[in-house]
Design a protein around this motif. Structure first.
Motif, PDB file in Angstrom:
ATOM      1  N   PRO A   1      -0.300  17.992   3.257  1.00  0.00           N
ATOM      2  CA  PRO A   1      -0.379  16.613   2.770  1.00  0.00           C
ATOM      3  C   PRO A   1      -1.644  15.932   3.281  1.00  0.00           C
ATOM      4  O   PRO A   1      -2.269  16.395   4.249  1.00  0.00           O
ATOM      5  N   PRO A   2      -2.038  14.825   2.664  1.00  0.00           N
ATOM      6  CA  PRO A   2      -3.194  14.095   3.175  1.00  0.00           C
ATOM      7  C   PRO A   2      -2.875  13.447   4.513  1.00  0.00           C
ATOM      8  O   PRO A   2      -1.703  13.236   4.853  1.00  0.00           O
ATOM      9  N   ALA A   3      -3.910  13.137   5.274  1.00  0.00           N
ATOM     10  CA  ALA A   3      -3.729  12.347   6.487  1.00  0.00           C
ATOM     11  C   ALA A   3      -3.348  10.933   6.056  1.00  0.00           C
ATOM     12  O   ALA A   3      -4.098  10.267   5.336  1.00  0.00           O
ATOM     13  N   LEU A   4      -2.182  10.486   6.476  1.00  0.00           N
ATOM     14  CA  LEU A   4      -1.658   9.195   6.045  1.00  0.00           C
ATOM     15  C   LEU A   4      -1.537   8.300   7.268  1.00  0.00           C
ATOM     16  O   LEU A   4      -0.668   8.506   8.118  1.00  0.00           O
ATOM     17  N   ALA A   5      -2.416   7.328   7.355  1.00  0.00           N
ATOM     18  CA  ALA A   5      -2.412   6.399   8.483  1.00  0.00           C
ATOM     19  C   ALA A   5      -2.941   5.059   7.998  1.00  0.00           C
ATOM     20  O   ALA A   5      -3.895   5.002   7.224  1.00  0.00           O
ATOM     21  N   GLY A   6      -2.296   4.006   8.434  1.00  0.00           N
ATOM     22  CA  GLY A   6      -2.718   2.680   8.029  1.00  0.00           C
ATOM     23  C   GLY A   6      -1.590   1.916   7.376  1.00  0.00           C
ATOM     24  O   GLY A   6      -0.456   2.393   7.293  1.00  0.00           O
ATOM     25  N   ALA A   7      -1.925   0.724   6.912  1.00  0.00           N
ATOM     26  CA  ALA A   7      -0.943  -0.183   6.337  1.00  0.00           C
ATOM     27  C   ALA A   7      -1.268  -0.436   4.872  1.00  0.00           C
ATOM     28  O   ALA A   7      -2.435  -0.517   4.482  1.00  0.00           O
ATOM     29  N   TYR A   8      -0.203  -0.591   4.075  1.00  0.00           N
ATOM     30  CA  TYR A   8      -0.354  -0.728   2.627  1.00  0.00           C
ATOM     31  C   TYR A   8       0.548  -1.856   2.127  1.00  0.00           C
ATOM     32  O   TYR A   8       1.734  -1.906   2.458  1.00  0.00           O
ATOM     33  N   LEU A   9      -0.031  -2.739   1.315  1.00  0.00           N
ATOM     34  CA  LEU A   9       0.664  -3.907   0.801  1.00  0.00           C
ATOM     35  C   LEU A   9       1.270  -3.634  -0.566  1.00  0.00           C
ATOM     36  O   LEU A   9       0.592  -3.152  -1.473  1.00  0.00           O
ATOM     37  N   THR A  10       2.561  -3.953  -0.720  1.00  0.00           N
ATOM     38  CA  THR A  10       3.207  -3.934  -2.035  1.00  0.00           C
ATOM     39  C   THR A  10       3.509  -5.376  -2.421  1.00  0.00           C
ATOM     40  O   THR A  10       4.180  -6.097  -1.687  1.00  0.00           O
ATOM     41  N   ASN A  11       3.017  -5.804  -3.580  1.00  0.00           N
ATOM     42  CA  ASN A  11       3.173  -7.201  -3.989  1.00  0.00           C
ATOM     43  C   ASN A  11       3.513  -7.364  -5.468  1.00  0.00           C
ATOM     44  O   ASN A  11       3.435  -8.471  -6.006  1.00  0.00           O
ATOM     45  N   SER A  12       3.871  -6.259  -6.127  1.00  0.00           N
ATOM     46  CA  SER A  12       4.339  -6.356  -7.519  1.00  0.00           C
ATOM     47  C   SER A  12       5.507  -5.390  -7.725  1.00  0.00           C
ATOM     48  O   SER A  12       5.561  -4.653  -8.692  1.00  0.00           O
ATOM     49  N   THR A  13       6.448  -5.437  -6.778  1.00  0.00           N
ATOM     50  CA  THR A  13       7.521  -4.453  -6.721  1.00  0.00           C
ATOM     51  C   THR A  13       8.629  -4.760  -7.724  1.00  0.00           C
ATOM     52  O   THR A  13       9.043  -5.897  -7.882  1.00  0.00           O
ATOM     53  N   GLU A  14       9.125  -3.699  -8.384  1.00  0.00           N
ATOM     54  CA  GLU A  14      10.247  -3.839  -9.293  1.00  0.00           C
ATOM     55  C   GLU A  14      11.056  -2.550  -9.287  1.00  0.00           C
ATOM     56  O   GLU A  14      10.564  -1.496  -8.885  1.00  0.00           O
ATOM     57  N   ILE A  15      12.300  -2.646  -9.719  1.00  0.00           N
ATOM     58  CA  ILE A  15      13.137  -1.463  -9.833  1.00  0.00           C
ATOM     59  C   ILE A  15      12.747  -0.707 -11.096  1.00  0.00           C
ATOM     60  O   ILE A  15      12.813  -1.234 -12.201  1.00  0.00           O
ATOM     61  N   TYR A  16      12.340   0.544 -10.908  1.00  0.00           N
ATOM     62  CA  TYR A  16      11.946   1.420 -12.011  1.00  0.00           C
ATOM     63  C   TYR A  16      13.161   2.165 -12.576  1.00  0.00           C
ATOM     64  O   TYR A  16      13.261   2.385 -13.777  1.00  0.00           O
ATOM     65  N   TYR A  17      14.078   2.548 -11.680  1.00  0.00           N
ATOM     66  CA  TYR A  17      15.277   3.282 -12.089  1.00  0.00           C
ATOM     67  C   TYR A  17      16.432   2.881 -11.199  1.00  0.00           C
ATOM     68  O   TYR A  17      16.286   2.728  -9.974  1.00  0.00           O
ATOM     69  N   ASP A  18      17.594   2.708 -11.809  1.00  0.00           N
ATOM     70  CA  ASP A  18      18.838   2.446 -11.094  1.00  0.00           C
ATOM     71  C   ASP A  18      19.929   3.192 -11.847  1.00  0.00           C
ATOM     72  O   ASP A  18      20.041   3.058 -13.071  1.00  0.00           O
TER      73      ASP A  18
END
Length: 214
Positions: A71-88
């Motif tokens: 996997p890629p090196a994953l480090a840091g912080a990420y903002l989610t600001n347009s979140t919606e339910i895709y599947y339920d």
């Protein structure tokens, strides 16, 4: 199945609700389920998390699951600001009103990774969840096989998945899978049933890279 629009709620914890209503005071006691110890902790589980029947069902419903041991090196912080339910799996829809910051850290060669998230507006956070990261190239999936919490007196356990592809602006095709693994208590009727599954994504497709606040 007809799809019903549920009023937008602030807390990420509200994603566990059966009908999208109720309090948002949640405490977390994270860790791995008994059949999925943290990477490097000793005995490996008999089956990897991607063979869990509910994880397979999420994949069949549209959750991107990136497997592989590079996997890629994953480090840091990420903002989610347009979140919606895709599947339920019960057909519900809901927009998530508040912004969230997800932070990944302490990734190791054997796949262990730490996951934290927070929302100041929702007064919701979890720190140091233990996950397992898989993937190839720029794309990854993080499996967090047991998050233990309390919601309005109901003790519950959930499984979280995080998927996407790292690029210079953040994480593209961001998705978050949620599975209710167990719950116990007289007030648990407000939470989704055991085995219930949801996929949440960013409507604009990007979890933007940010610098976390001190």
């Amino acid at each position: 199945m007809s799809r019903s629009r549920i009023a937008a709620l602030g807390s990420f914890a509200a994603l566990l609700l059966a009908l999208g209503c109720g309090p948002t005071d949640v405490s977390y006691d994270p860790g791995y389920a008994h059949n999925a110890p943290p990477p490097g902790s000793g005995d490996r589980p008999e089956a990897p998390p991607w063979e869990h029947e509910d994880v397979i069902a999420l994949g069949e419903a549209g959750m991107s699951i990136h497997l592989g041991d590079a996997p890629p090196a994953l480090a840091g912080a990420y903002l989610t600001n347009s979140t919606e339910i895709y599947y339920d799996d019960l057909g519900h829809e809901r927009d998530i009103a508040d912004d969230y910051v997800f932070e990944f850290s302490a990734q190791t060669e054997d796949g262990a990774i730490r996951v934290s998230y927070s929302s100041e507006a929702a007064r919701d956070s979890a720190q140091g969840l233990v996950g397992l990261i898989t993937g190839e190239g720029d794309c990854f999936t993080v499996f967090v096989m047991n998050v233990q919490g309390v919601y309005d007196g109901c003790r519950y356990q959930t499984i979280f998945l995080y998927s996407g592809c790292v690029d210079g602006d953040g994480v593209l095709d961001w998705q978050n899978g949620v599975i209710m693994a167990d719950k116990e208590g007289e007030t648990c009727g407000v939470l989704m049933d055991v085995g219930h599954r949801r996929i949440i994504h960013e409507e604009d497709g990007l979890a933007s890279a940010v610098v976390p606040s001190a």
